[in-house]
Write a protein that holds these residues in place. Sequence first.
Motif, mmCIF file in Angstrom:
data_model
loop_
_atom_site.group_PDB
_atom_site.id
_atom_site.type_symbol
_atom_site.label_atom_id
_atom_site.label_comp_id
_atom_site.label_asym_id
_atom_site.label_seq_id
_atom_site.Cartn_x
_atom_site.Cartn_y
_atom_site.Cartn_z
ATOM 1 N N GLY A 82 0.835 -1.188 0.000
ATOM 2 C CA GLY A 82 0.000 0.000 0.000
ATOM 3 C C GLY A 82 0.872 1.241 0.000
ATOM 4 N N SER A 83 0.255 2.400 -0.233
ATOM 5 C CA SER A 83 1.062 3.614 -0.104
ATOM 6 C C SER A 83 1.394 3.846 1.362
ATOM 7 N N ASP A 84 0.630 3.236 2.267
ATOM 8 C CA ASP A 84 1.020 3.261 3.679
ATOM 9 C C ASP A 84 2.444 2.733 3.842
ATOM 10 N N GLY A 85 2.712 1.595 3.197
ATOM 11 C CA GLY A 85 4.052 1.010 3.294
ATOM 12 C C GLY A 85 5.110 1.918 2.703
ATOM 13 N N VAL A 148 2.832 16.696 2.248
ATOM 14 C CA VAL A 148 1.683 17.412 1.711
ATOM 15 C C VAL A 148 0.845 16.407 0.943
ATOM 16 N N CYS A 149 -0.458 16.410 1.201
ATOM 17 C CA CYS A 149 -1.376 15.501 0.508
ATOM 18 C C CYS A 149 -2.158 16.331 -0.506
ATOM 19 N N ALA A 150 -2.063 15.964 -1.785
ATOM 20 C CA ALA A 150 -2.695 16.769 -2.844
ATOM 21 C C ALA A 150 -3.254 15.872 -3.950
ATOM 22 N N ASN A 152 -6.050 16.821 -1.014
ATOM 23 C CA ASN A 152 -5.905 16.489 0.400
ATOM 24 C C ASN A 152 -7.059 15.645 0.933
ATOM 25 N N ASN A 153 -6.703 14.624 1.673
ATOM 26 C CA ASN A 153 -7.660 13.871 2.470
ATOM 27 C C ASN A 153 -7.563 14.414 3.902
ATOM 28 N N PRO A 154 -8.633 14.875 4.541
ATOM 29 C CA PRO A 154 -10.032 14.678 4.189
ATOM 30 C C PRO A 154 -10.714 15.838 3.474
ATOM 31 N N VAL A 177 4.927 14.169 -1.483
ATOM 32 C CA VAL A 177 3.610 14.593 -1.951
ATOM 33 C C VAL A 177 2.758 13.334 -2.123
ATOM 34 N N ASP A 178 1.711 13.233 -1.321
ATOM 35 C CA ASP A 178 0.830 12.065 -1.352
ATOM 36 C C ASP A 178 -0.268 12.324 -2.380
ATOM 37 N N GLU A 179 -0.218 11.594 -3.474
ATOM 38 C CA GLU A 179 -1.193 11.759 -4.562
ATOM 39 C C GLU A 179 -2.146 10.570 -4.646
ATOM 40 N N ALA A 180 -2.639 10.131 -3.493
ATOM 41 C CA ALA A 180 -3.580 8.992 -3.476
ATOM 42 C C ALA A 180 -4.800 9.255 -4.364
ATOM 43 N N TYR A 181 -5.147 10.554 -4.547
ATOM 44 C CA TYR A 181 -6.365 10.895 -5.297
ATOM 45 C C TYR A 181 -6.077 11.607 -6.608
ATOM 46 N N ALA A 182 -4.862 11.497 -7.100
ATOM 47 C CA ALA A 182 -4.483 12.219 -8.321
ATOM 48 C C ALA A 182 -5.340 11.821 -9.518
ATOM 49 N N ARG A 203 1.802 7.291 -4.796
ATOM 50 C CA ARG A 203 0.508 6.921 -5.382
ATOM 51 C C ARG A 203 0.044 5.581 -4.806
ATOM 52 N N THR A 204 -1.199 5.226 -5.084
ATOM 53 C CA THR A 204 -1.741 3.974 -4.569
ATOM 54 C C THR A 204 -2.636 3.282 -5.598
ATOM 55 N N MET A 205 -2.754 1.965 -5.472
ATOM 56 C CA MET A 205 -3.719 1.199 -6.264
ATOM 57 C C MET A 205 -5.047 1.065 -5.506
ATOM 58 N N SER A 206 -5.141 1.685 -4.322
ATOM 59 C CA SER A 206 -6.283 1.434 -3.430
ATOM 60 C C SER A 206 -7.524 2.261 -3.739
ATOM 61 N N LYS A 207 -7.395 3.352 -4.447
ATOM 62 C CA LYS A 207 -8.542 4.232 -4.588
ATOM 63 C C LYS A 207 -9.115 4.113 -6.004
ATOM 64 N N ALA A 208 -8.659 4.906 -6.958
ATOM 65 C CA ALA A 208 -9.238 4.832 -8.305
ATOM 66 C C ALA A 208 -9.093 3.431 -8.908
ATOM 67 N N ALA A 214 -5.602 -5.478 -2.187
ATOM 68 C CA ALA A 214 -4.374 -6.072 -2.744
ATOM 69 C C ALA A 214 -3.123 -5.452 -2.122
ATOM 70 N N ARG A 215 -3.265 -4.279 -1.505
ATOM 71 C CA ARG A 215 -2.191 -3.591 -0.773
ATOM 72 C C ARG A 215 -0.988 -3.296 -1.662
ATOM 73 N N VAL A 216 -1.160 -2.452 -2.645
ATOM 74 C CA VAL A 216 -0.034 -2.049 -3.486
ATOM 75 C C VAL A 216 -0.003 -0.527 -3.591
HETATM 76 C C1 LIG Z 1 -6.150 5.907 1.381
HETATM 77 C C2 LIG Z 1 -4.959 6.752 1.509
HETATM 78 C C3 LIG Z 1 -3.681 6.206 1.593
HETATM 79 C C4 LIG Z 1 -3.427 4.755 1.874
HETATM 80 O O1 LIG Z 1 -3.544 3.982 0.824
HETATM 81 P P1 LIG Z 1 -2.982 2.504 0.766
HETATM 82 O O2 LIG Z 1 -2.281 2.508 -0.511
HETATM 83 O O3 LIG Z 1 -4.205 1.661 0.786
HETATM 84 O O4 LIG Z 1 -2.099 2.236 1.934
HETATM 85 C C5 LIG Z 1 -2.584 7.047 1.581
HETATM 86 N N1 LIG Z 1 -2.754 8.369 1.558
HETATM 87 C C6 LIG Z 1 -3.960 8.927 1.516
HETATM 88 C C7 LIG Z 1 -4.077 10.390 1.498
HETATM 89 C C8 LIG Z 1 -5.107 8.141 1.505
HETATM 90 O O5 LIG Z 1 -6.304 8.724 1.524
#
Ligand SMILES: *Cc1c(COP(=O)(O)O)cnc(C)c1O
Length: 359
Positions: A82-85, A148-150, A152-154, A177-182, A203-208, A214-216
């Motif tokens: 995950g992007s957590d990792g 910086v989350c962009a 931004n969550n929440p 720069v956390d682009e989980a929602y790019a 970036r993450t595979m968890s959202k879009a 799958a945690r990537v």
């Molecule tokens: C959901 C989220 C993550 C975590 O995503 P994983 O890839 O599932 O670990 C990371 N950053 C932000 C901002 C999120 O909202």
Amino acid sequence: MTSAVSRGRASLRDVALYYSRNAAAVDLSDNTNRWGVPPAAAAALRGAHRAMRYPEPYAQSLKEVIAEYLDVDANCVTTGCGSDGVLDSAIRAFADAGDRIAIAQPTFPMTEVFARVNGLVPLSIPLTDGYDLDVEGMLAGAPRLAYVCAPNNPTGTCVTRARIEALARGLDGVLIVDEAYADFAESSCLDLARSQPNVLVVRTMSKAFGLAGARVGFAVGQAALVREVEKSRGPFRVSVSGAAAATAALRHDLPWVRSRAMDAIAVRERLIRELQVRGLTPLPSAANFVFVPVAGAMALAKVMEANGVSVRAFRGLAPVSPALAASNGEALRITCAPWPEIELALAALDAARAEAACT
Ligand SMILES: *Cc1c(COP(=O)(O)O)cnc(C)c1O
């Protein structure tokens, strides 16, 4: 009496376990893809037969697929559980215990947790009242890292590009720069990750991409930066099935992913209008969720959950804007989903507000 062993390390004392979720049938609480798992990834998960073997230590094949997707060199890509990792590895890679990390707040809470777990000192720097970056504030404590989350969550908002650039320039350290929602936004800092030696875009595979289970996750930066994250990450962090699913999604599911992201964006704009019609003041969003400051959010979410819809409620958020000050730092965050689910959410919200008005 607590024994020395069960008390743990001093820096873990302020770390809580992640809240365990007991979501309702319509779960709009975690910003995952309510349209489902993309088809090629789903097939790959069913066919991951090589699980008796270890995965590639640094997910080399997956890195090559990501590199092609983003048009970068494979040695500019790192991956993780995950992007957590990835965030955890990156925080550990660029700071020693006792170093400071500036975190633009309110934001994704896990970053502060990873900072503490790794012995760092988190500095919470409030966003400005327009939800933009306070660059001077971020730099004031001479941090080794900035987050910086962009988008931004929440809040769903985006900081301005010029301020991200100024932060990267002014920082004697690494900007994450956390682009989980790019995938739902109009802009990205990927180009900065290519051109600046101290910018890592995560970036993450968890959202879009619909693959939270799958945690990537992955990140892009210059090769020298990425190499340090890989050292800190260690081998075998992406499982055989996770790598298979992510690879299939990036190779074959991009049209599906883009089309569902467009659906989410359309739902987002319609949901914002519906909330405005109700006299609420949702923020503009560049993500797949809508954030609406509202007093009594915790109680509203509880009633909504009893009516079958989970949304995320916040309290105690920094009152960075007049709307958040007026709501006492309380807010709801609603994940975009196929419209029938949003209709259920709006009905549950209406019922909850009616109940609150009566008490
Ligand atoms: C959901 C989220 C993550 C975590 O995503 P994983 O890839 O599932 O670990 C990371 N950053 C932000 C901002 C999120 O909202």
